[in-house]
Write a protein that holds these residues in place. Structure first.
Motif, short mmCIF file in Angstrom:
data_model
loop_
_atom_site.label_atom_id
_atom_site.label_comp_id
_atom_site.label_asym_id
_atom_site.label_seq_id
_atom_site.Cartn_x
_atom_site.Cartn_y
_atom_site.Cartn_z
N VAL A 22 0.87 -1.17 0.00
CA VAL A 22 0.00 0.00 0.00
C VAL A 22 0.91 1.22 0.00
CG1 VAL A 22 -1.86 1.24 1.15
CG2 VAL A 22 -1.71 -1.24 1.37
N VAL A 23 0.59 2.20 -0.83
CA VAL A 23 1.40 3.42 -0.90
C VAL A 23 0.48 4.63 -0.71
CG1 VAL A 23 3.05 2.36 -2.48
CG2 VAL A 23 1.16 3.72 -3.40
N LEU A 24 1.08 5.72 -0.29
CA LEU A 24 0.36 6.99 -0.20
C LEU A 24 1.36 8.11 -0.43
CD1 LEU A 24 1.08 8.41 2.78
CD2 LEU A 24 -0.39 6.59 3.57
N PHE A 25 0.82 9.30 -0.66
CA PHE A 25 1.63 10.48 -0.94
C PHE A 25 1.22 11.56 0.06
CE2 PHE A 25 1.19 7.97 -4.77
CZ PHE A 25 2.51 7.78 -5.12
N SER A 26 1.94 11.62 1.17
CA SER A 26 1.53 12.44 2.31
C SER A 26 1.81 13.92 2.09
CB SER A 26 2.24 11.97 3.58
OG SER A 26 1.98 12.85 4.64
N ASP A 27 0.81 14.75 2.41
CA ASP A 27 0.99 16.19 2.42
C ASP A 27 1.16 16.73 3.84
OD1 ASP A 27 0.85 16.61 -0.36
OD2 ASP A 27 -1.34 16.56 -0.31
N VAL A 28 1.13 15.84 4.82
CA VAL A 28 1.23 16.28 6.22
C VAL A 28 2.48 15.71 6.90
CG1 VAL A 28 -1.25 16.59 6.47
CG2 VAL A 28 -0.24 14.37 7.01
N GLY A 29 3.44 15.22 6.11
CA GLY A 29 4.65 14.66 6.69
C GLY A 29 4.51 13.19 7.00
N ALA A 30 5.57 12.63 7.57
CA ALA A 30 5.65 11.19 7.78
C ALA A 30 5.09 10.67 9.11
CB ALA A 30 7.11 10.74 7.64
#
Length: 318
Positions: free
Chosen positions: A124-132
């Motif tokens: 599962v992957v995601l592209f975070s805009d709020v950091g890790a």
């Protein structure tokens, strides 16, 4: 608390709620129109779900979307085995419900569900805009993220490209691109690339913006695919397969011209290990640490390489 798939009516309700996070510069009705059109796209119809994390009384505490993406694991013999990976997007908790762990529980429940239903589970992957940190709690590991940028310009001279690509050329262009020589990678389909172009079509229509004259270019055996991000005035390179530095410069110089004629400010592309060495000599190219869209990966099976070893072209973003 429970995890459920949203109905069409619930999806429309969440669109009205999430406009505050992702809707600008569209009005609420325009944003709802955008979301409905994107969900109607063939790529979404084949592999998209909207998930709700519900309280015991049925209130929505958090929501997200998942998109199926093909992935490939290389065996000891060098052969690739195709599997199922999923991209998570639009993770949202309303402001008055934040700080209570709802998003973390949603992410854990969705990953557990995907692990159960995936025929050939990979990741599962995601592209975070709020950091890790938020997603580390759920087992996601971040990948260093850098952008390259070029100002749009009607740049003269240089090696010319052999031709521009139109939407009908996407499948063939993607098929001729080299797959990464790494142990594990995700790879977009032509339908996913067209989903990005559908976003371009929608914003061009709703914001009355001209569309770029091409969606990519070819020079020799090298090629690139790109799309307009009208919201930020950028031409975004989705895929870049440059066989040498000369081809990389030619493709990106053409992208600068296309961006200029579409009234965009710059060309932007994600750094990848395979192409980074070819870009340092492109005149005017600037490398900057990415602000948002931080790739993160959670394995759904044992034996995957560490997340920082996985390449992430921009076409995988959702």
């Amino acid at each position: 608390m429970s995890l459920v798939l949203a109905t069409d009516a619930q999806k429309a309700q969440r669109d009205a709620v999430t406009h505050s996070a992702w809707g600008s510069p569209l009005s609420v009705p325009q944003y709802q129109q955008r979301e409905a059109r994107l969900r109607a796209h063939p790529w979404c119809r084949e592999g998209m779900n909207t998930w709700l994390w519900l309280a015991d009384d049925g209130r929505v505490l958090a929501s997200c979307e998942t998109f199926h993406t093909d992935s490939f694991l290389r065996g000891a013999d060098g052969q690739l085995t195709q599997g199922d990976s999923y991209a998570i997007a639009s993770v949202f908790t309303e402001e008055h419900l934040r700080g209570r762990g709802h998003a973390t529980r949603l992410m854990d429940a969705v990953a557990a569900e995907l692990e159960q239903v995936a025929p050939r589970p990979h990741s599962v992957v995601l592209f975070s805009d709020v950091g890790a940190p938020l997603y580390r709690r759920s087992g996601y590991v971040e990948v260093p993220a850098w952008d390259w940028q070029l100002d749009a310009a009607d740049a003269p001279g240089g090696r010319p490209v052999d031709g521009g690509l139109q939407e009908t050329d996407v499948a063939l262009a993607l098929a001729r691109m080299r797959r990464p020589e790494v142990p594990f990678f995700l790879w977009p389909s032509a339908a996913q690339v067209d989903w990005h172009l559908e976003r371009e079509r929608i914003y061009a229509e709703l914001l009355a913006r001209p569309r770029p004259r091409t969606c990519g270019a070819v020079v020799g055996e090298s090629s690139a695919l790109w799309v307009m991000n009208a919201r930020y005035g950028e031409l975004v390179v989705l895929m870049l397969d440059a066989r040498d530095a000369s081809a990389a410069e030619a493709l990106l110089t053409e992208a600068r011209r296309v961006a200029h004629h579409a009234g965009l400010k710059r060309v932007v592309w994600w750094e990848e290990p395979a192409t980074a060495p070819l870009l340092t000599g492109v005149p005017g190219a600037v490398r900057v640490q990415r602000d948002g869209s931080l790739p993160m990966l959670r394995p759904l099976r044992a034996g995957l390489p560490p997340a920082p070893e996985v390449p992430f072209p921009r076409a995988l973003w959702v």
